[in-house]
Design an enzyme around this catalytic site. Structure first.
Site, PDB file in Angstrom:
ATOM      1  N   ASP A  61      46.320  45.675  42.534  1.00  0.00           N
ATOM      2  CA  ASP A  61      47.780  45.452  42.259  1.00  0.00           C
ATOM      3  C   ASP A  61      48.073  45.179  40.724  1.00  0.00           C
ATOM      4  O   ASP A  61      49.009  45.055  40.290  1.00  0.00           O
ATOM      5  CB  ASP A  61      48.208  44.261  42.992  1.00  0.00           C
ATOM      6  CG  ASP A  61      47.455  42.907  42.783  1.00  0.00           C
ATOM      7  OD1 ASP A  61      46.217  42.924  42.000  1.00  0.00           O
ATOM      8  OD2 ASP A  61      47.865  41.749  43.374  1.00  0.00           O
ATOM      9  N   SER A  62      46.580  45.016  39.759  1.00  0.00           N
ATOM     10  CA  SER A  62      46.865  45.107  38.508  1.00  0.00           C
ATOM     11  C   SER A  62      47.492  46.347  38.017  1.00  0.00           C
ATOM     12  O   SER A  62      48.028  46.482  36.847  1.00  0.00           O
ATOM     13  CB  SER A  62      45.507  45.182  37.997  1.00  0.00           C
ATOM     14  OG  SER A  62      44.565  46.287  38.508  1.00  0.00           O
ATOM     15  N   ASP A  93      45.010  47.070  47.078  1.00  0.00           N
ATOM     16  CA  ASP A  93      45.362  45.651  47.305  1.00  0.00           C
ATOM     17  C   ASP A  93      46.554  45.503  48.139  1.00  0.00           C
ATOM     18  O   ASP A  93      47.594  46.436  48.046  1.00  0.00           O
ATOM     19  CB  ASP A  93      45.697  45.291  45.841  1.00  0.00           C
ATOM     20  CG  ASP A  93      44.765  44.568  45.394  1.00  0.00           C
ATOM     21  OD1 ASP A  93      43.603  44.088  46.110  1.00  0.00           O
ATOM     22  OD2 ASP A  93      44.459  44.527  44.301  1.00  0.00           O
ATOM     23  N   LYS A 147      42.490  45.002  50.404  1.00  0.00           N
ATOM     24  CA  LYS A 147      41.930  43.817  49.898  1.00  0.00           C
ATOM     25  C   LYS A 147      43.172  42.694  49.926  1.00  0.00           C
ATOM     26  O   LYS A 147      44.394  43.202  49.487  1.00  0.00           O
ATOM     27  CB  LYS A 147      41.420  44.065  48.583  1.00  0.00           C
ATOM     28  CG  LYS A 147      40.898  42.921  47.843  1.00  0.00           C
ATOM     29  CD  LYS A 147      39.957  43.093  46.596  1.00  0.00           C
ATOM     30  CE  LYS A 147      40.762  43.384  45.341  1.00  0.00           C
ATOM     31  NZ  LYS A 147      41.648  42.302  44.762  1.00  0.00           N
ATOM     32  N   GLU A 167      43.959  38.518  48.455  1.00  0.00           N
ATOM     33  CA  GLU A 167      43.325  37.396  47.729  1.00  0.00           C
ATOM     34  C   GLU A 167      43.617  36.083  48.582  1.00  0.00           C
ATOM     35  O   GLU A 167      44.445  35.652  49.045  1.00  0.00           O
ATOM     36  CB  GLU A 167      44.422  37.277  46.404  1.00  0.00           C
ATOM     37  CG  GLU A 167      43.978  38.522  45.478  1.00  0.00           C
ATOM     38  CD  GLU A 167      44.831  38.359  44.326  1.00  0.00           C
ATOM     39  OE1 GLU A 167      45.318  37.330  43.952  1.00  0.00           O
ATOM     40  OE2 GLU A 167      44.794  39.351  43.440  1.00  0.00           O
ATOM     41  N   GLU A 214      36.039  36.815  41.400  1.00  0.00           N
ATOM     42  CA  GLU A 214      36.485  37.095  39.960  1.00  0.00           C
ATOM     43  C   GLU A 214      36.390  35.723  39.080  1.00  0.00           C
ATOM     44  O   GLU A 214      36.859  34.768  39.531  1.00  0.00           O
ATOM     45  CB  GLU A 214      38.085  37.436  40.136  1.00  0.00           C
ATOM     46  CG  GLU A 214      38.642  37.694  38.564  1.00  0.00           C
ATOM     47  CD  GLU A 214      40.023  38.449  38.826  1.00  0.00           C
ATOM     48  OE1 GLU A 214      40.446  39.049  39.812  1.00  0.00           O
ATOM     49  OE2 GLU A 214      40.576  38.684  37.391  1.00  0.00           O
TER      50      GLU A 214
HETATM   51  O1  KIV Z   1      43.757  44.324  40.946  1.00  0.00           O
HETATM   52  C1  KIV Z   1      42.733  44.217  40.492  1.00  0.00           C
HETATM   53  O2  KIV Z   1      42.653  45.074  39.505  1.00  0.00           O
HETATM   54  C2  KIV Z   1      41.454  43.709  41.090  1.00  0.00           C
HETATM   55  C3  KIV Z   1      40.546  43.342  40.310  1.00  0.00           C
HETATM   56  C4  KIV Z   1      40.551  42.649  38.920  1.00  0.00           C
HETATM   57  C5  KIV Z   1      39.434  43.039  41.075  1.00  0.00           C
HETATM   58  O3  KIV Z   1      42.019  42.745  41.923  1.00  0.00           O
END
Ligand code: KIV
Length: 268
Positions: free
Chosen positions: A46-47, A85, A114, A116, A184
């Site tokens: 999600d980055s 994500d 994934k 969090e 992380e």
């Molecule tokens: O969204 C992302 O890039 C991440 C990584 C930093 C693990 O979750």
């Protein structure tokens, strides 16, 4: 060779196994390139909200964003085990989470999703997802979707209560059915301890080199933006500068064409 959850888990069990390598990816062409490499896993993080869409935090990243970018990456990297994500708020309750998980998983054709955190709700959702057939990767320590609640970006597990909490979260996620876990910005000794205690592989970012694998944001690794990447990332290239040089070459080339035209026009 394309990985699957069994092969990923076995990389933990086999002594001397190569650490798992994971990179983020957000677009079709980069995915095509990664598809040709020995990289183990792709993460459509999600980055994408930060580095591609210019959002201030990943809180702004939406399900629609993840669907679009996840599917583009999967089109370019059919041979890579790809994790997408679940964005902020889409799994706030088990019911909502299950609906969104199925939608995202089915649409993107990812091999896993994934999320969090490790709350009771999230662990319940993970159990349900694995029952349905959706593999889930966990993510604890610095969880950017909770940046406001955590009070900024910093290293986690520096004191005993925090370390204990992280250890119990890691165990809860494993028990809920996660096939792997991202750590992380967890202190290196704690990341090592958690990795030794778990039977599923850990994948670290800014958490030392004793986890079962490593992940980086590809834009940091290749320095694709103007900002300095985080301290734990040592860029292997400076694509921002390369892009600037490329654009400047193009501008010179265009200007020289105009010069040529002008001189041709004025030639009797
Ligand atoms: O969204 C992302 O890039 C991440 C990584 C930093 C693990 O979750």
């Amino acid at each position: 060779m394309k990985l699957n959850t069994r092969k990923i888990k076995s990389r933990k069990l086999s002594k001397g196994a190569r650490p798992l390598s994971m990179l983020t990816c957000y677009d079709y062409q980069t995915a095509q390139l990664l598809n040709e490499t020995d990289l183990d896993l792709i993460l459509v993080g999600d980055s994408v909200g930060n580095v591609v869409l210019g959002y201030e935090t990943t809180v702004e990243t939406t399900l629609e964003d993840m669907m679009t970018f996840g599917r583009a990456v999967k089109r370019g990297a059919p041979d890579k085990f790809t994790v997408v994500d679940l964005p902020f708020g889409t799994y706030a309750t088990v019911e909502r989470g299950l609906d969104n998980t199925i939608k995202l998983f089915q649409y993107t054709k990812a091999e896993a999703l994934k999320l969090e955190g490790a709350s009771v709700t999230f662990c319940e959702l993970i159990k349900k997802c694995t029952e349905v057939g959706i593999p889930v990767m966990g993510h604890i320590g610095l969880t950017p979707q909770s940046v406001h609640q955590q009070g900024g970006y910093y290293t986690h597990g520096k004191n005993d209560p925090d370390a204990l909490r992280l250890k119990s979260e890691a165990k809860a996620l494993q028990d809920a059915g996660c096939f792997a876990l991202v750590l992380e910005c967890v202190t290196a000794p704690l990341a090592q301890e958690i990795s030794q205690e778990l039977s599923i592989p850990t994948i670290g970012i800014g958490s030392g080199d004793q986890t079962d694998g490593q992940v980086l944001v590809i834009n940091d690794l290749l320095k694709m933006g103007p900002n300095r990447p985080p301290n734990f990332c040592h860029p292997v290239a400076d694509f921002y500068e390369l892009k600037r040089q490329g654009v400047e070459l193009y501008l010179k080339d265009v200007a020289s064409k105009k010069d040529q035209n002008t001189s041709q026009t004025h030639t009797p």
